[in-house]
Write a protein that holds these residues in place. Sequence first.
Motif, PDB file in Angstrom:
ATOM      1  N   LEU A  30     -15.906  54.788  18.412  1.00 14.50           N
ATOM      2  CA  LEU A  30     -15.934  55.584  17.193  1.00 14.50           C
ATOM      3  C   LEU A  30     -14.531  56.034  16.807  1.00 14.50           C
ATOM      4  O   LEU A  30     -14.166  56.023  15.629  1.00 14.50           O
ATOM      5  CB  LEU A  30     -16.850  56.805  17.372  1.00 14.50           C
ATOM      6  CG  LEU A  30     -17.039  57.690  16.153  1.00 14.50           C
ATOM      7  CD1 LEU A  30     -17.584  56.909  14.962  1.00 14.50           C
ATOM      8  CD2 LEU A  30     -17.956  58.863  16.484  1.00 14.50           C
ATOM      9  N   THR A  47     -11.789  54.538  17.131  1.00 15.21           N
ATOM     10  CA  THR A  47     -10.923  53.472  16.618  1.00 15.21           C
ATOM     11  C   THR A  47     -11.036  53.313  15.105  1.00 15.21           C
ATOM     12  O   THR A  47     -10.209  52.667  14.482  1.00 15.21           O
ATOM     13  CB  THR A  47     -11.257  52.120  17.276  1.00 15.21           C
ATOM     14  OG1 THR A  47     -12.611  51.789  16.982  1.00 15.21           O
ATOM     15  CG2 THR A  47     -11.018  52.155  18.765  1.00 15.21           C
ATOM     16  N   ARG A  48     -12.045  53.903  14.508  1.00 18.39           N
ATOM     17  CA  ARG A  48     -12.286  53.725  13.075  1.00 18.39           C
ATOM     18  C   ARG A  48     -11.434  54.693  12.256  1.00 18.39           C
ATOM     19  O   ARG A  48     -10.777  55.577  12.796  1.00 18.39           O
ATOM     20  CB  ARG A  48     -13.769  53.917  12.797  1.00 18.39           C
ATOM     21  CG  ARG A  48     -14.600  52.907  13.582  1.00 18.39           C
ATOM     22  CD  ARG A  48     -16.068  53.120  13.437  1.00 18.39           C
ATOM     23  NE  ARG A  48     -16.782  52.075  14.172  1.00 18.39           N
ATOM     24  CZ  ARG A  48     -17.943  52.237  14.739  1.00 18.39           C
ATOM     25  NH1 ARG A  48     -18.562  53.393  14.661  1.00 18.39           N
ATOM     26  NH2 ARG A  48     -18.510  51.244  15.387  1.00 18.39           N
ATOM     27  N   ASP A  49     -11.483  54.535  10.934  1.00 13.23           N
ATOM     28  CA  ASP A  49     -10.752  55.462  10.065  1.00 13.23           C
ATOM     29  C   ASP A  49     -11.481  56.808  10.038  1.00 13.23           C
ATOM     30  O   ASP A  49     -12.655  56.908  10.405  1.00 13.23           O
ATOM     31  CB  ASP A  49     -10.616  54.876   8.657  1.00 13.23           C
ATOM     32  CG  ASP A  49     -11.962  54.619   8.017  1.00 13.23           C
ATOM     33  OD1 ASP A  49     -12.423  55.487   7.262  1.00 13.23           O
ATOM     34  OD2 ASP A  49     -12.565  53.554   8.297  1.00 13.23           O
ATOM     35  N   GLY A  84     -19.908  58.770  11.363  1.00 13.36           N
ATOM     36  CA  GLY A  84     -20.486  58.453  12.672  1.00 13.36           C
ATOM     37  C   GLY A  84     -20.815  59.711  13.458  1.00 13.36           C
ATOM     38  O   GLY A  84     -21.859  59.783  14.119  1.00 13.36           O
ATOM     39  N   HIS A 121      -8.838  59.683  18.183  1.00 14.76           N
ATOM     40  CA  HIS A 121      -8.311  58.649  17.286  1.00 14.76           C
ATOM     41  C   HIS A 121      -6.777  58.620  17.362  1.00 14.76           C
ATOM     42  O   HIS A 121      -6.172  57.557  17.539  1.00 14.76           O
ATOM     43  CB  HIS A 121      -8.786  58.935  15.865  1.00 14.76           C
ATOM     44  CG  HIS A 121      -8.175  58.057  14.818  1.00 14.76           C
ATOM     45  ND1 HIS A 121      -8.666  56.798  14.542  1.00 14.76           N
ATOM     46  CD2 HIS A 121      -7.120  58.262  13.986  1.00 14.76           C
ATOM     47  CE1 HIS A 121      -7.936  56.259  13.578  1.00 14.76           C
ATOM     48  NE2 HIS A 121      -7.000  57.122  13.216  1.00 14.76           N
ATOM     49  N   TYR A 180     -13.453  63.374  18.183  1.00 14.65           N
ATOM     50  CA  TYR A 180     -13.221  61.982  17.793  1.00 14.65           C
ATOM     51  C   TYR A 180     -11.942  61.839  16.966  1.00 14.65           C
ATOM     52  O   TYR A 180     -11.222  60.849  17.111  1.00 14.65           O
ATOM     53  CB  TYR A 180     -14.417  61.443  17.007  1.00 14.65           C
ATOM     54  CG  TYR A 180     -15.721  61.568  17.735  1.00 14.65           C
ATOM     55  CD1 TYR A 180     -15.954  60.880  18.924  1.00 14.65           C
ATOM     56  CD2 TYR A 180     -16.737  62.373  17.234  1.00 14.65           C
ATOM     57  CE1 TYR A 180     -17.169  60.994  19.595  1.00 14.65           C
ATOM     58  CE2 TYR A 180     -17.955  62.485  17.895  1.00 14.65           C
ATOM     59  CZ  TYR A 180     -18.160  61.800  19.076  1.00 14.65           C
ATOM     60  OH  TYR A 180     -19.351  61.911  19.739  1.00 14.65           O
ATOM     61  N   THR A 202     -14.983  57.224   8.350  1.00 13.86           N
ATOM     62  CA  THR A 202     -16.020  56.544   9.130  1.00 13.86           C
ATOM     63  C   THR A 202     -16.329  57.327  10.398  1.00 13.86           C
ATOM     64  O   THR A 202     -17.490  57.419  10.820  1.00 13.86           O
ATOM     65  CB  THR A 202     -15.581  55.105   9.482  1.00 13.86           C
ATOM     66  OG1 THR A 202     -15.230  54.424   8.274  1.00 13.86           O
ATOM     67  CG2 THR A 202     -16.684  54.347  10.198  1.00 13.86           C
ATOM     68  N   ILE A 203     -15.297  57.913  11.009  1.00 16.06           N
ATOM     69  CA  ILE A 203     -15.515  58.759  12.181  1.00 16.06           C
ATOM     70  C   ILE A 203     -16.396  59.951  11.805  1.00 16.06           C
ATOM     71  O   ILE A 203     -17.340  60.299  12.520  1.00 16.06           O
ATOM     72  CB  ILE A 203     -14.176  59.242  12.777  1.00 16.06           C
ATOM     73  CG1 ILE A 203     -13.409  58.072  13.398  1.00 16.06           C
ATOM     74  CG2 ILE A 203     -14.405  60.344  13.817  1.00 16.06           C
ATOM     75  CD1 ILE A 203     -12.006  58.421  13.846  1.00 16.06           C
TER      76      ILE A 203
END
Length: 196
Positions: A4, A6-8, A15, A30, A26, A11-12
């Motif tokens: 999770l 690793t996303r922008d 999620g 990141h 998160y 999106t985090i």
Amino acid sequence: SVVLATRDLPTIAQGAADDIHPPLYYFLLHYWESLFGQSEAAVRSLSALMGVALVFLTWAIGKRLFGSLTALAGALLLAVSPVAVYYSQETRMYTQAAMFGAAAFLAMLAFIQRSVAPRSVAPTSAGSYVPLLLYILAALAALYSHYFAFTVPLAANIVVAAWVIRARRWRAAIAWIVAQAIVGVLFLPWLLYTLD
């Protein structure tokens, strides 16, 4: 958590809203991953660092309330606690929530101490509001780390209410209520976001 993170950021957030935790951990993970990579040691080190900070905060709370010897004993017990060590190795938000909760509690204690200082220092001087600002930031960070962190402001409010009633510090009570309102208003957007 690693996937999770690793996303922008939007999106985090989505999620996290679909998961059972708010997004702060998160978000931090990141940026931590972008600095240190995704190896097992790298991603676990964020929680380990927070675990060390939690030991220090436990010592600081103990020193403020009970003195150096008790503070050292409390910090040592936390440092060797199997549960604390376990969660300090997990790539999850539990140690972060505890760390921010302890920071909020320490700031609350500093607020009380400043409020009982001589009238020339508290509660009207600008410096007397620093603990409140730190409390707001730490309580908010705890809430954005884990939903069960609502127990931090709940416990702090019980302590402050008991102190206000006993010490009759009504001006300090007003400042505290304003701080709680700020925390609530700043957490409300996340609650509205996750309403669906």
